[in-house]
Design a protein around this motif. Sequence first.
Motif, PDB file in Angstrom:
ATOM      1  N   GLY A   1       0.791  -1.270   0.021  1.00 50.18           N
ATOM      2  CA  GLY A   1      -0.247   0.191   0.131  1.00 50.18           C
ATOM      3  C   GLY A   1       0.815   1.286  -0.054  1.00 50.18           C
ATOM      4  O   GLY A   1       1.890   1.096  -0.466  1.00 50.18           O
ATOM      5  N   LEU A   2       0.105   2.349   0.570  1.00 46.84           N
ATOM      6  CA  LEU A   2       0.864   3.471   0.427  1.00 46.84           C
ATOM      7  C   LEU A   2       1.851   3.652   1.753  1.00 46.84           C
ATOM      8  O   LEU A   2       1.242   3.684   2.874  1.00 46.84           O
ATOM      9  N   PRO A   3       2.949   4.352   1.587  1.00 48.25           N
ATOM     10  CA  PRO A   3       3.623   4.669   2.814  1.00 48.25           C
ATOM     11  C   PRO A   3       3.050   5.986   3.335  1.00 48.25           C
ATOM     12  O   PRO A   3       2.538   6.809   2.821  1.00 48.25           O
ATOM     13  N   ASP A   4       3.454   6.042   4.468  1.00 48.73           N
ATOM     14  CA  ASP A   4       2.932   7.135   5.589  1.00 48.73           C
ATOM     15  C   ASP A   4       3.185   8.475   5.146  1.00 48.73           C
ATOM     16  O   ASP A   4       2.438   9.410   4.872  1.00 48.73           O
TER      17      ASP A   4
ATOM     18  N   LEU B   1      -8.197   0.543   4.231  1.00 51.86           N
ATOM     19  CA  LEU B   1      -7.958  -0.924   3.615  1.00 51.86           C
ATOM     20  C   LEU B   1      -6.837  -0.961   2.787  1.00 51.86           C
ATOM     21  O   LEU B   1      -6.736   0.290   1.933  1.00 51.86           O
ATOM     22  N   SER B   2      -6.054  -2.099   2.777  1.00 50.56           N
ATOM     23  CA  SER B   2      -4.907  -2.128   1.899  1.00 50.56           C
ATOM     24  C   SER B   2      -4.737  -3.503   1.651  1.00 50.56           C
ATOM     25  O   SER B   2      -4.604  -4.262   2.364  1.00 50.56           O
TER      26      SER B   2
ATOM     27  N   TYR C   1      -3.860  -2.338  -3.897  1.00 41.90           N
ATOM     28  CA  TYR C   1      -5.055  -1.469  -3.775  1.00 41.90           C
ATOM     29  C   TYR C   1      -4.962  -0.926  -2.481  1.00 41.90           C
ATOM     30  O   TYR C   1      -5.122  -1.780  -1.472  1.00 41.90           O
ATOM     31  N   THR C   2      -5.151   0.428  -2.320  1.00 42.59           N
ATOM     32  CA  THR C   2      -5.167   0.937  -0.907  1.00 42.59           C
ATOM     33  C   THR C   2      -6.235   1.892  -1.084  1.00 42.59           C
ATOM     34  O   THR C   2      -6.361   2.956  -1.819  1.00 42.59           O
ATOM     35  N   LEU C   3      -7.071   2.031   0.189  1.00 45.93           N
ATOM     36  CA  LEU C   3      -8.363   2.767   0.348  1.00 45.93           C
ATOM     37  C   LEU C   3      -8.090   3.731   1.386  1.00 45.93           C
ATOM     38  O   LEU C   3      -7.824   3.116   2.474  1.00 45.93           O
TER      39      LEU C   3
END
Length: 170
Positions: free
Chosen positions: A2-5, A16-17, A84-86
């Motif tokens: 997912g996305l890093p902070d 969600l990731s 996928y990152t929500l």
Amino acid sequence: MGLPDHHLTEGERVVLSFHPHWKRLILPVLAVIVLLAACVAAFLFIPGGEPYTSYVRIGVAVVAVILLIWWALVPYLRWVTTSYTLTTHRFNISTGILNKSDDDIPLAKVNSVSSDQRLLERILGCGTLVVESASDAGEIKLADIPSIQTVRAELFRLVEDASDGEIDGR
């Protein structure tokens, strides 16, 4: 995954990731099994003691490694590198093995969220997520989403919150 902070905006958090459903790995696993069986059979049927035996075995091994990379490793790497990152602000789709592609759909631009499941997908708990947005892409279909109903409900809830100007129901 997912996305890093450090890629999140102020006040944005990951909800969600996930990767695509594991069913994408069924064919690569079957390919490995069939390839190994074929290699064992080839090595057993290649006559021993002949002057060309070592060359044929090396040829079989080289072809097996190439096919293993093509049929199993590349699909596995595609699966691992697709995420996928929500978040509370957007839906991020990240793909790519060597080159990376990131697509962000702002939740405020999402018009509708729907899902489609065939019988086997219902049994496995996955499906196709269809996100219609007011962007150039229009309708985006994402196949093999795991826990499709949970993802769909969470995405719909976040879209409703974004349209009401709320974050996390506040």
